[in-house]
Design a protein around this motif. Structure first.
Motif, mmCIF file in Angstrom:
data_model
loop_
_atom_site.group_PDB
_atom_site.id
_atom_site.type_symbol
_atom_site.label_atom_id
_atom_site.label_comp_id
_atom_site.label_asym_id
_atom_site.label_seq_id
_atom_site.Cartn_x
_atom_site.Cartn_y
_atom_site.Cartn_z
ATOM 1 N N LEU A 122 0.885 -1.240 -0.020
ATOM 2 C CA LEU A 122 0.008 0.078 -0.102
ATOM 3 C C LEU A 122 0.877 1.278 -0.040
ATOM 4 O O LEU A 122 0.801 2.211 -0.712
ATOM 5 C CB LEU A 122 -1.073 0.043 1.280
ATOM 6 N N LEU A 123 1.893 1.497 1.004
ATOM 7 C CA LEU A 123 2.610 2.415 0.949
ATOM 8 C C LEU A 123 3.588 2.834 -0.405
ATOM 9 O O LEU A 123 3.689 3.690 -0.903
ATOM 10 C CB LEU A 123 3.546 2.198 2.164
ATOM 11 N N ARG A 124 4.138 1.612 -1.008
ATOM 12 C CA ARG A 124 4.659 1.678 -2.028
ATOM 13 C C ARG A 124 3.824 2.034 -3.151
ATOM 14 O O ARG A 124 4.062 3.046 -3.975
ATOM 15 C CB ARG A 124 5.117 0.378 -2.750
ATOM 16 N N ARG A 125 2.513 1.871 -3.422
ATOM 17 C CA ARG A 125 1.568 2.271 -4.426
ATOM 18 C C ARG A 125 1.259 3.621 -4.012
ATOM 19 O O ARG A 125 1.370 4.401 -4.985
ATOM 20 C CB ARG A 125 0.225 1.552 -4.257
ATOM 21 N N ARG A 174 7.371 9.474 -6.366
ATOM 22 C CA ARG A 174 7.975 9.977 -5.388
ATOM 23 C C ARG A 174 9.252 9.498 -4.717
ATOM 24 O O ARG A 174 9.014 8.126 -4.354
ATOM 25 C CB ARG A 174 7.016 10.504 -4.210
ATOM 26 N N SER A 175 10.375 9.946 -4.579
ATOM 27 C CA SER A 175 11.474 9.222 -4.057
ATOM 28 C C SER A 175 11.234 8.702 -2.648
ATOM 29 O O SER A 175 10.528 9.385 -1.742
ATOM 30 C CB SER A 175 12.753 10.152 -4.055
ATOM 31 N N MET A 176 11.932 7.804 -2.277
ATOM 32 C CA MET A 176 11.710 7.109 -0.828
ATOM 33 C C MET A 176 12.395 7.967 0.057
ATOM 34 O O MET A 176 11.832 8.172 1.174
ATOM 35 C CB MET A 176 12.440 5.705 -0.873
ATOM 36 N N VAL A 223 1.987 12.119 5.094
ATOM 37 C CA VAL A 223 2.891 12.641 3.957
ATOM 38 C C VAL A 223 2.357 11.830 2.605
ATOM 39 O O VAL A 223 2.390 12.840 1.623
ATOM 40 C CB VAL A 223 4.481 12.231 4.107
ATOM 41 N N LEU A 224 1.744 10.678 2.659
ATOM 42 C CA LEU A 224 1.210 10.215 1.410
ATOM 43 C C LEU A 224 -0.029 10.542 1.252
ATOM 44 O O LEU A 224 -0.801 10.259 0.109
ATOM 45 C CB LEU A 224 1.285 8.564 1.329
ATOM 46 N N GLY A 225 -0.765 11.278 2.036
ATOM 47 C CA GLY A 225 -2.204 11.668 2.008
ATOM 48 C C GLY A 225 -3.252 10.546 2.211
ATOM 49 O O GLY A 225 -4.260 10.757 1.515
ATOM 50 N N LEU A 226 -2.835 9.723 2.945
ATOM 51 C CA LEU A 226 -3.459 8.467 3.289
ATOM 52 C C LEU A 226 -4.255 8.730 4.542
ATOM 53 O O LEU A 226 -3.404 8.990 5.536
ATOM 54 C CB LEU A 226 -2.915 7.253 3.358
#
Length: 100
Positions: A20-23, A28-30, A66-69
């Motif tokens: 989920l986090l990768r998707r 965006r860079s890690m 940060v990912l907007g989740l």
């Protein structure tokens, strides 16, 4: 404190969380994502790869932000709806920690 071995369900949940986090991170860079969330890039790498199956709640909250989740969306995505008994799930007693 003795750490209990992870159950197969916890390992699977960690793998779903990583995916989920990768998707959500997309192109965006890690490094950028990790630094913006206030975690080390190695921590994010381990979570995304499933090597850390039960990351600390504040870590996941920061990365999700940060990912907007939303945390509700994260929880719904990583926990199958096949009768999990709330946050503790069927594999752990209610008093046991979900994350370390």
């Amino acid at each position: 404190m003795v750490r209990l071995p992870l159950t197969p369900a916890e390992v699977e949940r960690g793998q779903r969380l990583g995916a989920l986090l990768r998707r959500a991170r997309g192109p965006r860079s890690m490094l950028h994502t990790a630094l913006e969330a206030g975690v080390s890039p190695e921590t994010l790498r381990k979570i995304e790869s499933g090597r850390v199956a039960t990351p600390a709640f504040p870590t996941i909250a920061a990365i999700a932000d940060v990912l907007g989740l939303s945390l509700d969306a994260v929880w719904a995505e990583i926990n199958p709806s096949d009768g999990a008994a709330g946050p503790a799930g069927p594999d752990r007693a209610a008093g046991q920690r979900l994350v370390s």
